[in-house]
Design a protein around this motif. Structure first.
Motif, PDB file in Angstrom:
ATOM      1  N   PHE A 198       0.835  -1.202   0.000  1.00 50.63           N
ATOM      2  CA  PHE A 198       0.000   0.000   0.000  1.00 50.63           C
ATOM      3  C   PHE A 198       0.871   1.254   0.000  1.00 50.63           C
ATOM      4  N   VAL A 199       1.889   1.292   0.861  1.00 48.70           N
ATOM      5  CA  VAL A 199       2.765   2.461   0.919  1.00 48.70           C
ATOM      6  C   VAL A 199       3.478   2.642  -0.417  1.00 48.70           C
ATOM      7  N   GLN A 200       3.888   1.545  -1.031  1.00 51.90           N
ATOM      8  CA  GLN A 200       4.532   1.614  -2.346  1.00 51.90           C
ATOM      9  C   GLN A 200       3.604   2.254  -3.369  1.00 51.90           C
ATOM     10  N   GLN A 201       2.371   1.793  -3.429  1.00 51.30           N
ATOM     11  CA  GLN A 201       1.439   2.276  -4.443  1.00 51.30           C
ATOM     12  C   GLN A 201       0.999   3.711  -4.172  1.00 51.30           C
ATOM     13  N   GLU A 202       0.578   4.003  -2.943  1.00 56.46           N
ATOM     14  CA  GLU A 202       0.120   5.351  -2.613  1.00 56.46           C
ATOM     15  C   GLU A 202       1.284   6.336  -2.645  1.00 56.46           C
ATOM     16  N   GLY A 203       2.436   5.909  -2.148  1.00 58.23           N
ATOM     17  CA  GLY A 203       3.604   6.784  -2.174  1.00 58.23           C
ATOM     18  C   GLY A 203       4.010   7.136  -3.591  1.00 58.23           C
ATOM     19  N   LEU A 204       3.955   6.159  -4.484  1.00 54.48           N
ATOM     20  CA  LEU A 204       4.316   6.409  -5.877  1.00 54.48           C
ATOM     21  C   LEU A 204       3.350   7.390  -6.529  1.00 54.48           C
ATOM     22  N   GLN A 205       2.054   7.259  -6.236  1.00 51.70           N
ATOM     23  CA  GLN A 205       1.084   8.203  -6.809  1.00 51.70           C
ATOM     24  C   GLN A 205       1.362   9.619  -6.312  1.00 51.70           C
ATOM     25  N   GLN A 206       1.702   9.760  -5.035  1.00 50.60           N
ATOM     26  CA  GLN A 206       1.987  11.097  -4.502  1.00 50.60           C
ATOM     27  C   GLN A 206       3.299  11.641  -5.062  1.00 50.60           C
ATOM     28  N   TRP A 207       4.256  10.768  -5.279  1.00 51.26           N
ATOM     29  CA  TRP A 207       5.507  11.190  -5.924  1.00 51.26           C
ATOM     30  C   TRP A 207       5.226  11.730  -7.320  1.00 51.26           C
ATOM     31  N   ARG A 208       4.437  11.010  -8.076  1.00 51.73           N
ATOM     32  CA  ARG A 208       4.133  11.421  -9.450  1.00 51.73           C
ATOM     33  C   ARG A 208       3.354  12.736  -9.471  1.00 51.73           C
ATOM     34  N   GLU A 209       2.446  12.882  -8.540  1.00 55.90           N
ATOM     35  CA  GLU A 209       1.670  14.126  -8.462  1.00 55.90           C
ATOM     36  C   GLU A 209       2.585  15.307  -8.149  1.00 55.90           C
ATOM     37  N   LEU A 210       3.497  15.114  -7.206  1.00 58.63           N
ATOM     38  CA  LEU A 210       4.419  16.188  -6.830  1.00 58.63           C
ATOM     39  C   LEU A 210       5.287  16.615  -8.001  1.00 58.63           C
ATOM     40  N   HIS A 211       5.657  15.671  -8.865  1.00 64.61           N
ATOM     41  CA  HIS A 211       6.537  15.961  -9.990  1.00 64.61           C
ATOM     42  C   HIS A 211       5.772  16.234 -11.285  1.00 64.61           C
ATOM     43  N   GLY A 212       4.467  16.442 -11.179  1.00 64.11           N
ATOM     44  CA  GLY A 212       3.669  16.793 -12.346  1.00 64.11           C
ATOM     45  C   GLY A 212       3.545  15.685 -13.364  1.00 64.11           C
ATOM     46  N   LEU A 213       3.632  14.453 -12.920  1.00 65.12           N
ATOM     47  CA  LEU A 213       3.525  13.302 -13.813  1.00 65.12           C
ATOM     48  C   LEU A 213       2.116  12.717 -13.743  1.00 65.12           C
ATOM     49  N   PRO A 214       1.646  12.089 -14.808  1.00 62.27           N
ATOM     50  CA  PRO A 214       0.334  11.436 -14.747  1.00 62.27           C
ATOM     51  C   PRO A 214       0.358  10.278 -13.763  1.00 62.27           C
ATOM     52  N   ARG A 215      -0.799   9.863 -13.314  1.00 59.89           N
ATOM     53  CA  ARG A 215      -0.884   8.738 -12.388  1.00 59.89           C
ATOM     54  C   ARG A 215      -0.308   7.484 -13.041  1.00 59.89           C
ATOM     55  N   ALA A 216       0.139   6.568 -12.201  1.00 64.42           N
ATOM     56  CA  ALA A 216       0.715   5.325 -12.698  1.00 64.42           C
ATOM     57  C   ALA A 216      -0.296   4.582 -13.569  1.00 64.42           C
ATOM     58  N   ASP A 217       0.214   3.735 -14.438  1.00 64.99           N
ATOM     59  CA  ASP A 217      -0.607   3.017 -15.412  1.00 64.99           C
ATOM     60  C   ASP A 217      -1.632   2.143 -14.700  1.00 64.99           C
ATOM     61  N   VAL A 218      -2.891   2.624 -14.693  1.00 64.93           N
ATOM     62  CA  VAL A 218      -3.961   1.879 -14.028  1.00 64.93           C
ATOM     63  C   VAL A 218      -4.213   0.559 -14.729  1.00 64.93           C
ATOM     64  N   ALA A 219      -4.082   0.544 -16.052  1.00 60.93           N
ATOM     65  CA  ALA A 219      -4.316  -0.688 -16.807  1.00 60.93           C
ATOM     66  C   ALA A 219      -3.319  -1.769 -16.412  1.00 60.93           C
ATOM     67  N   GLU A 220      -2.062  -1.371 -16.183  1.00 62.91           N
ATOM     68  CA  GLU A 220      -1.058  -2.352 -15.784  1.00 62.91           C
ATOM     69  C   GLU A 220      -1.343  -2.896 -14.396  1.00 62.91           C
ATOM     70  N   LEU A 221      -1.748  -2.019 -13.480  1.00 68.33           N
ATOM     71  CA  LEU A 221      -2.113  -2.475 -12.142  1.00 68.33           C
ATOM     72  C   LEU A 221      -3.287  -3.431 -12.207  1.00 68.33           C
ATOM     73  N   LYS A 222      -4.239  -3.124 -13.078  1.00 70.52           N
ATOM     74  CA  LYS A 222      -5.416  -3.985 -13.221  1.00 70.52           C
ATOM     75  C   LYS A 222      -5.021  -5.353 -13.763  1.00 70.52           C
ATOM     76  N   ARG A 223      -4.093  -5.389 -14.722  1.00 77.07           N
ATOM     77  CA  ARG A 223      -3.630  -6.684 -15.238  1.00 77.07           C
ATOM     78  C   ARG A 223      -2.957  -7.492 -14.134  1.00 77.07           C
ATOM     79  N   ASP A 224      -2.133  -6.844 -13.339  1.00 80.29           N
ATOM     80  CA  ASP A 224      -1.475  -7.539 -12.234  1.00 80.29           C
ATOM     81  C   ASP A 224      -2.508  -8.127 -11.277  1.00 80.29           C
ATOM     82  N   GLU A 225      -3.514  -7.321 -10.942  1.00 73.49           N
ATOM     83  CA  GLU A 225      -4.545  -7.784 -10.008  1.00 73.49           C
ATOM     84  C   GLU A 225      -5.339  -8.946 -10.596  1.00 73.49           C
ATOM     85  N   GLU A 226      -5.650  -8.871 -11.882  1.00 71.64           N
ATOM     86  CA  GLU A 226      -6.436  -9.937 -12.506  1.00 71.64           C
ATOM     87  C   GLU A 226      -5.629 -11.220 -12.636  1.00 71.64           C
ATOM     88  N   PHE A 227      -4.334 -11.089 -12.922  1.00 68.36           N
ATOM     89  CA  PHE A 227      -3.502 -12.278 -13.008  1.00 68.36           C
ATOM     90  C   PHE A 227      -3.384 -12.935 -11.630  1.00 68.36           C
TER      91      PHE A 227
END
Length: 357
Positions: A198-227
């Motif tokens: 959880f800290v990895q995922q939420e921390g990464l989203q906040q890192w990306r937001e701070l640096h003006g980057l789009p959110r992490a690839d939701v489709a890739e996370l969804k594939r991981d979860e489905e697999f």
């Protein structure tokens, strides 16, 4: 190989082990790894350093500062040094399970509790252990680990095995492993890994937001979860099968059918919803047994519970959720006895009312 499956602290057994030979191997491996460390600043300043490596290490330095400044993770010497091991993996983890059981063989140590694998710094030694266990009737699986943690006992370095990842994986892994140093509950791998994930995922989203980057690839996370869900469903069906009263020959036949069903379901998803994205083709096409299924689920069982716990915390002065209060709340749950801890996490997991806020 799905790298996240083996971001498990395999070197923690240094505190104790069942044989002198195994202890000596771990001690030698840890010493060799630590001896290879160099301060990241020194590596970056060296004109001989490859520009691509320099860029990755500069990113790691920034992520390390963010982890302590923003996420309130430990501020220490971990991940401030770099070590080139001149190999593809830091460790190799040996998983074993009985022919008719989905539960991994456990190895217990005084300081870290029981874990479902045994870690080695040398591939040949891991293979020897797998051969030994196979001779005893166990199914076995060896997984390479590109990162690991000593829970702060040593100053863990950034490894060359981590540098080949994408930026998000490198950053997220630093957050993940530092979380293990912040909170670690003996004998509860699901709690520890779900919290760190959880800290990895939420921390990464906040890192990306701070640096003006789009959110992490939701489709890739969804594939991981489905697999992962496919594998866990297979494991649950096998668990039911193994508890039944059918003959061993019939059980073996149905076991083969379940494994083929897993492959069929995977290829259907790959060729339809995943639009041909076959990240796990190598895993699915190679031999599958109970030991290979063992690591799945460790990293995400309680992620939703910790997401709810995070959203339950009062906002800080800058309008953000308070990481310090979150870790205090997580630690309080960790201090509960095992049954009460699971009840508390289950209640949080079932409370989805805050997750869309």
């Amino acid at each position: 190989m799905r790298r996240f499956l083996f971001l498990i602290p395999s070197a923690l057994a240094l505190s104790a082990c069942s044989t002198v030979g195994y202890y000596a191997h771990l001690a030698h491996g840890e010493y060799s790894l630590m001896s290879a460390r160099q301060p990241i600043d020194k590596v970056i300043a060296d004109p001989k350093t490859d520009p691509a490596l320099k860029s990755k290490l500069e990113l790691a330095e920034q992520a390390r500062a963010f982890a302590s400044d923003h996420l309130k993770l430990p501020r220490n010497a971990s991940y401030t040094r770099y070590a080139d091991l001149h190999r593809a993996y830091a460790t190799w983890n040996v998983f074993a399970a009985e022919e008719f059981s989905v539960e991994p063989l456990k190895h217990c140590f005084p300081l870290v509790g029981c874990i479902g694998y045994r870690g080695y710094y040398d591939r040949a030694r891991a293979e020897q252990e797998a051969t030994r266990l196979h001779a005893q009737g166990y199914e076995t699986y060896i997984g390479g680990s590109t990162a690991y943690s000593t829970l702060g006992w040593f100053a863990d370095p950034i490894l060359n095995t981590m540098i080949r990842w994408g930026d998000d994986e490198l950053i997220g892994t630093i957050f993940h492993e530092l979380t293990h140093q912040k909170i670690y509950i003996k004998d509860d791998t699901e709690f520890n890994e779900s919290l760190a994930m959880f800290v990895q995922q939420e921390g990464l989203q906040q890192w990306r937001e701070l640096h003006g980057l789009p959110r992490a690839d939701v489709a890739e996370l969804k594939r991981d979860e489905e697999f992962t869900a496919l594998v866990l469903q297979t494991r649950e069906r096998l668990k039911t099968l193994y508890a039944s009263a059918v003959s061993k020959d019939e059980m073996r036949r149905r076991k083969r059918e379940e494994i083929e069903r897993l492959r069929s379901d995977y290829f259907r998803l790959r060729d339809t919803e995943w639009h041909g994205r076959g990240d796990d083709d190598a895993w699915i096409n190679s031999d599958i047994n109970n030991a290979k299924l063992a690591p799945f689920g460790l990293y995400n069982t309680w992620v939703a519970a910790f997401a709810t716990l995070y959203k339950k915390q009062p906002l800080s002065a800058d309008g953000a959720y308070d990481w310090s209060k979150f870790f205090d709340a997580a630690a309080a749950i960790g201090k509960l006895d095992a049954d009460a801890r699971k009840r508390a996490l289950r209640e949080l997991k079932n409370d989805q009312s805050l997750l869309n806020k």
